[in-house]
Design a protein around this motif. Structure first.
Motif, PDB file in Angstrom:
ATOM      1  N   LYS A 225     -22.227 -27.796  45.216  1.00 30.80           N
ATOM      2  CA  LYS A 225     -21.813 -27.863  46.625  1.00 30.80           C
ATOM      3  C   LYS A 225     -21.050 -26.622  47.058  1.00 30.80           C
ATOM      4  CE  LYS A 225     -21.418 -32.928  47.069  1.00 30.80           C
ATOM      5  NZ  LYS A 225     -21.744 -33.383  45.700  1.00 30.80           N
ATOM      6  N   ARG A 226     -20.277 -26.049  46.157  1.00 31.92           N
ATOM      7  CA  ARG A 226     -19.385 -24.933  46.501  1.00 31.92           C
ATOM      8  C   ARG A 226     -19.948 -23.568  46.100  1.00 31.92           C
ATOM      9  NH1 ARG A 226     -14.454 -26.918  48.023  1.00 31.92           N
ATOM     10  NH2 ARG A 226     -14.059 -29.119  47.544  1.00 31.92           N
ATOM     11  N   ASP A 227     -21.248 -23.504  45.859  1.00 30.35           N
ATOM     12  CA  ASP A 227     -21.923 -22.235  45.560  1.00 30.35           C
ATOM     13  C   ASP A 227     -21.360 -21.574  44.303  1.00 30.35           C
ATOM     14  OD1 ASP A 227     -23.131 -22.763  48.012  1.00 30.35           O
ATOM     15  OD2 ASP A 227     -21.798 -21.419  49.117  1.00 30.35           O
ATOM     16  N   ARG A 228     -20.964 -22.387  43.331  1.00 26.28           N
ATOM     17  CA  ARG A 228     -20.361 -21.841  42.119  1.00 26.28           C
ATOM     18  C   ARG A 228     -21.328 -21.783  40.943  1.00 26.28           C
ATOM     19  NH1 ARG A 228     -16.568 -18.773  42.622  1.00 26.28           N
ATOM     20  NH2 ARG A 228     -15.595 -19.320  40.629  1.00 26.28           N
TER      21      ARG A 228
ATOM     22  N   ALA B 146     -38.122 -31.364  36.707  1.00 27.35           N
ATOM     23  CA  ALA B 146     -38.455 -31.107  38.108  1.00 27.35           C
ATOM     24  C   ALA B 146     -37.791 -32.097  39.053  1.00 27.35           C
ATOM     25  CB  ALA B 146     -39.977 -31.159  38.286  1.00 27.35           C
ATOM     26  N   TRP B 147     -37.443 -33.262  38.532  1.00 26.20           N
ATOM     27  CA  TRP B 147     -36.794 -34.283  39.359  1.00 26.20           C
ATOM     28  C   TRP B 147     -35.435 -33.840  39.900  1.00 26.20           C
ATOM     29  CZ3 TRP B 147     -32.503 -34.813  36.503  1.00 26.20           C
ATOM     30  CH2 TRP B 147     -32.614 -34.663  35.117  1.00 26.20           C
ATOM     31  N   LEU B 148     -34.845 -32.794  39.311  1.00 27.37           N
ATOM     32  CA  LEU B 148     -33.544 -32.332  39.793  1.00 27.37           C
ATOM     33  C   LEU B 148     -33.615 -31.887  41.253  1.00 27.37           C
ATOM     34  CD1 LEU B 148     -30.564 -31.634  39.189  1.00 27.37           C
ATOM     35  CD2 LEU B 148     -31.349 -29.339  38.553  1.00 27.37           C
ATOM     36  N   GLY B 149     -34.781 -31.389  41.671  1.00 27.55           N
ATOM     37  CA  GLY B 149     -34.928 -30.965  43.059  1.00 27.55           C
ATOM     38  C   GLY B 149     -34.622 -32.088  44.032  1.00 27.55           C
ATOM     39  N   GLY B 150     -35.086 -33.289  43.708  1.00 26.08           N
ATOM     40  CA  GLY B 150     -34.813 -34.437  44.559  1.00 26.08           C
ATOM     41  C   GLY B 150     -33.351 -34.803  44.561  1.00 26.08           C
ATOM     42  N   HIS B 151     -32.694 -34.700  43.410  1.00 23.14           N
ATOM     43  CA  HIS B 151     -31.261 -35.004  43.326  1.00 23.14           C
ATOM     44  C   HIS B 151     -30.440 -33.996  44.131  1.00 23.14           C
ATOM     45  CE1 HIS B 151     -31.990 -38.203  40.643  1.00 23.14           C
ATOM     46  NE2 HIS B 151     -32.053 -37.526  39.515  1.00 23.14           N
ATOM     47  N   LEU B 152     -30.795 -32.726  44.025  1.00 23.97           N
ATOM     48  CA  LEU B 152     -30.077 -31.706  44.786  1.00 23.97           C
ATOM     49  C   LEU B 152     -30.197 -31.966  46.285  1.00 23.97           C
ATOM     50  CD1 LEU B 152     -31.117 -28.514  42.785  1.00 23.97           C
ATOM     51  CD2 LEU B 152     -28.782 -29.387  43.013  1.00 23.97           C
TER      52      LEU B 152
ATOM     53  N   SER C 190     -30.967 -34.842  47.873  1.00 28.64           N
ATOM     54  CA  SER C 190     -30.538 -36.138  48.397  1.00 28.64           C
ATOM     55  C   SER C 190     -29.044 -36.391  48.270  1.00 28.64           C
ATOM     56  CB  SER C 190     -31.316 -37.263  47.708  1.00 28.64           C
ATOM     57  OG  SER C 190     -31.062 -37.255  46.305  1.00 28.64           O
ATOM     58  N   TRP C 191     -28.426 -35.899  47.169  1.00 26.61           N
ATOM     59  CA  TRP C 191     -27.011 -36.242  47.018  1.00 26.61           C
ATOM     60  C   TRP C 191     -26.150 -35.195  46.315  1.00 26.61           C
ATOM     61  CZ3 TRP C 191     -24.872 -37.114  42.067  1.00 26.61           C
ATOM     62  CH2 TRP C 191     -25.806 -37.221  41.007  1.00 26.61           C
ATOM     63  N   LEU C 192     -26.744 -34.353  45.488  1.00 23.42           N
ATOM     64  CA  LEU C 192     -25.917 -33.377  44.786  1.00 23.42           C
ATOM     65  C   LEU C 192     -25.409 -32.263  45.701  1.00 23.42           C
ATOM     66  CD1 LEU C 192     -27.622 -32.903  41.287  1.00 23.42           C
ATOM     67  CD2 LEU C 192     -25.288 -33.690  41.732  1.00 23.42           C
ATOM     68  N   ALA C 193     -26.335 -31.678  46.466  1.00 21.10           N
ATOM     69  CA  ALA C 193     -25.943 -30.546  47.316  1.00 21.10           C
ATOM     70  C   ALA C 193     -26.857 -30.421  48.527  1.00 21.10           C
ATOM     71  CB  ALA C 193     -25.968 -29.252  46.503  1.00 21.10           C
ATOM     72  N   PRO C 194     -26.943 -31.466  49.357  1.00 20.87           N
ATOM     73  CA  PRO C 194     -27.876 -31.433  50.500  1.00 20.87           C
ATOM     74  C   PRO C 194     -27.591 -30.305  51.499  1.00 20.87           C
ATOM     75  CG  PRO C 194     -26.352 -33.283  50.671  1.00 20.87           C
ATOM     76  CD  PRO C 194     -26.198 -32.736  49.291  1.00 20.87           C
ATOM     77  N   ASP C 195     -26.342 -29.875  51.589  1.00 18.43           N
ATOM     78  CA  ASP C 195     -25.999 -28.812  52.542  1.00 18.43           C
ATOM     79  C   ASP C 195     -26.473 -27.433  52.107  1.00 18.43           C
ATOM     80  OD1 ASP C 195     -24.792 -30.676  54.157  1.00 18.43           O
ATOM     81  OD2 ASP C 195     -22.762 -30.301  53.401  1.00 18.43           O
ATOM     82  N   THR C 196     -27.012 -27.330  50.897  1.00 25.12           N
ATOM     83  CA  THR C 196     -27.534 -26.037  50.428  1.00 25.12           C
ATOM     84  C   THR C 196     -29.042 -25.923  50.675  1.00 25.12           C
ATOM     85  OG1 THR C 196     -27.865 -26.889  48.173  1.00 25.12           O
ATOM     86  CG2 THR C 196     -25.736 -25.855  48.666  1.00 25.12           C
ATOM     87  N   LYS C 197     -29.553 -26.770  51.527  1.00 21.98           N
ATOM     88  CA  LYS C 197     -30.985 -26.774  51.853  1.00 21.98           C
ATOM     89  C   LYS C 197     -31.466 -25.383  52.252  1.00 21.98           C
ATOM     90  CE  LYS C 197     -34.258 -28.827  55.150  1.00 21.98           C
ATOM     91  NZ  LYS C 197     -34.414 -29.803  56.273  1.00 21.98           N
ATOM     92  N   GLY C 198     -32.580 -24.982  51.680  1.00 22.79           N
ATOM     93  CA  GLY C 198     -33.189 -23.695  51.993  1.00 22.79           C
ATOM     94  C   GLY C 198     -32.764 -22.570  51.080  1.00 22.79           C
ATOM     95  N   ASN C 199     -31.689 -22.784  50.326  1.00 24.87           N
ATOM     96  CA  ASN C 199     -31.187 -21.716  49.455  1.00 24.87           C
ATOM     97  C   ASN C 199     -31.764 -21.768  48.045  1.00 24.87           C
ATOM     98  OD1 ASN C 199     -29.488 -20.652  51.438  1.00 24.87           O
ATOM     99  ND2 ASN C 199     -27.818 -22.047  50.908  1.00 24.87           N
ATOM    100  N   TRP C 200     -32.315 -22.914  47.671  1.00 27.54           N
ATOM    101  CA  TRP C 200     -32.832 -23.079  46.311  1.00 27.54           C
ATOM    102  C   TRP C 200     -34.322 -22.756  46.223  1.00 27.54           C
ATOM    103  CZ3 TRP C 200     -29.884 -24.252  42.058  1.00 27.54           C
ATOM    104  CH2 TRP C 200     -28.595 -24.726  42.294  1.00 27.54           C
ATOM    105  N   ARG C 201     -34.731 -22.326  45.028  1.00 27.19           N
ATOM    106  CA  ARG C 201     -36.137 -22.157  44.692  1.00 27.19           C
ATOM    107  C   ARG C 201     -36.340 -22.700  43.275  1.00 27.19           C
ATOM    108  NH1 ARG C 201     -35.489 -20.956  49.188  1.00 27.19           N
ATOM    109  NH2 ARG C 201     -36.347 -19.216  50.410  1.00 27.19           N
ATOM    110  N   SER C 202     -37.605 -22.884  42.920  1.00 29.51           N
ATOM    111  CA  SER C 202     -37.944 -23.345  41.572  1.00 29.51           C
ATOM    112  C   SER C 202     -38.869 -22.327  40.924  1.00 29.51           C
ATOM    113  CB  SER C 202     -38.618 -24.709  41.621  1.00 29.51           C
ATOM    114  OG  SER C 202     -38.926 -25.168  40.313  1.00 29.51           O
ATOM    115  N   ALA C 203     -38.700 -22.148  39.622  1.00 33.94           N
ATOM    116  CA  ALA C 203     -39.555 -21.236  38.861  1.00 33.94           C
ATOM    117  C   ALA C 203     -39.874 -21.878  37.511  1.00 33.94           C
ATOM    118  CB  ALA C 203     -38.855 -19.894  38.656  1.00 33.94           C
TER     119      ALA C 203
END
Length: 415
Positions: A250-253, A261-267, A269-282
């Protein structure tokens, strides 16, 4: 009471033939968050097939659920009809002798093996070749990263993925430029590395004959990577699923996280929803492909409604539409290959900056080896983690730590 059937082909017909006998039947399903959400999504559709059946969902926190199921299997009491099992416990439960062999009649589930991701069935097989559970979802290993933080540091995705040592070097740049830790914990590097580079039939901690493998070059390199991360100061020393771990996102740390891959859904929905658009997967570094997580359904031998339980498990795992409902609701990657081929896989993910990340996860799912599980895997993991802690916190020599870990595991197995 459901009447006895004489063959697997008559199973569905037999359940329907009971007609009024199903009235008032309650099917108890024991699960854990967020896997239990798949059951909640399924209930309305399952009741269309079996309107006289009530589904009772009993959900406990992940560790509590598996502790309760371990006790229930040992005592033969308070058993559900359908038992959810996470991959970390499947080996122990498969060897317990308390679960139905779904590969045998009347289930005969081996006929469905080719319909699932190739690595899933071996995970649920006991040492005697009995199929203890059916896979519901899988966790293709993925590297999630904060593109905005990497951009500030002048680090590219290729810098992260070209090699494991390159990943650590990239972490130094990210930390210097942004103040963010590259990873939550050095243990994460160890966890994902020991699951990579395996071949079909090999286990993480044990080989086919039960030999302990933790003093191998694979574990040596995993420990070296974890130590390099700690010495470089690029890990936050934060355990996964702790409050501090969630706050780090949440705090960009925390700039990256390697998990299923399921972590994407957790991020999202509840882990860090306000960081939408900043994450990518590789994909994982160095061309590695590994399974991280995955959930199964099993039937206890002393369950009351075995035939109906089997219908429920087939609905949850072999029904493409139900697999897709769970996929859409949880971002839990489906174990059923037909569901993986659905157009939903090609849709962009808003949280990941409109990236079509599920395509990557599908590639990973197809390349993950069919590794074996062992009933003592959880014990081995606990011992290995303790020895890694000795290396990271007390400066213990890596080779000695692995020798000691092997000795401790062998003693526990012989008990």
């Amino acid at each position: 009471m459901l009447r006895r059937l004489i063959g697997p082909g008559a199973l569905l017909l037999g359940v329907w033939a009971c007609g009024p006998a199903l009235a008032g039947t309650t099917l108890t399903v024991a699960s854990f968050p967020s896997f239990d959400e798949a059951v909640k999504v399924a209930i309305p559709e399952f009741k269309k097939k079996f309107p006289d059946v009530e589904i009772k969902l009993v959900s406990l926190a992940y560790p509590d659920h598996h502790t309760a199921m371990t006790t229930a299997l040992a005592t033969g009491t308070k058993l559900p009809d359908v038992m959810a099992v996470e991959i970390g416990f499947i080996g122990r439960f498969a060897e317990s002798g308390g679960l139905e062999d779904l590969g045998a009649a009347p289930y005969s589930a081996m006929q469905y093996q080719k319909q699932f991701a190739r690595f899933t069935y071996p995970q649920a097989m006991s040492g005697l070749g009995k199929l203890a559970a059916i896979p519901a979802d899988i966790g293709p290993g993925a590297l999630f990263y904060r593109k905005d933080l990497l951009d500030k540091a002048g680090v590219s995705e290729a810098d992260l993925t070209k090699s494991w040592d390159g990943f650590v070097d990239a972490g130094k740049k990210v930390k210097a430029a942004t103040g963010a830790y590259m990873i939550a914990s050095a243990v994460d590097l160890k966890d994902i590395y020991i699951r990579s580079g395996l071949k079909d039939g090999e286990g993480i901690y044990f080989d086919k004959g039960g030999k302990v493998l933790v003093d191998s070059p694979r574990f040596q390199k995993a420990f070296e990577l974890a130590k390099a991360a700690r010495v470089s100061g690029i890990d936050a020393k934060t355990a996964a699923w702790s409050p501090e771990w969630g706050e780090g996102f949440k705090r960009d740390r925390i700039a990256t996280q390697m998990m299923g891959a399921w972590l994407g859904g957790h991020l999202a929905s509840w882990l860090a929803p306000d960081t939408k658009g900043n994450w990518r997967s590789a994909q994982l570094p160095a061309g590695a492909f590994a399974s991280w997580g995955g959930s199964f359904y099993a039937i206890p031998k002393k369950a009351e409604n075995k035939k109906l339980a089997w219908e429920f498990i087939k609905f949850m795992t072999l029904d493409k539409e139900q697999q897709l409902r769970a996929f859409r609701a949880l971002d839990a990657f489906p174990s059923l290959v037909a569901a993986q081929d659905d157009a939903f896989v090609d849709q962009p993910i808003a949280f990941l900056g409109e990236q079509k990340a599920r395509q990557l996860w599908k590639v990973s799912a197809n390349k993950i080896p069919a590794t074996a599980v062992h009933r003592q895997d959880p014990v081995a993991q606990e011992i290995v983690n303790a020895e890694l802690e000795n290396v990271l916190e007390k400066g213990k020599d890596i080779k000695q730590a692995l020798v000691d870990a092997k000795s401790q595991i062998e003693k526990r197995v012989r008990r």
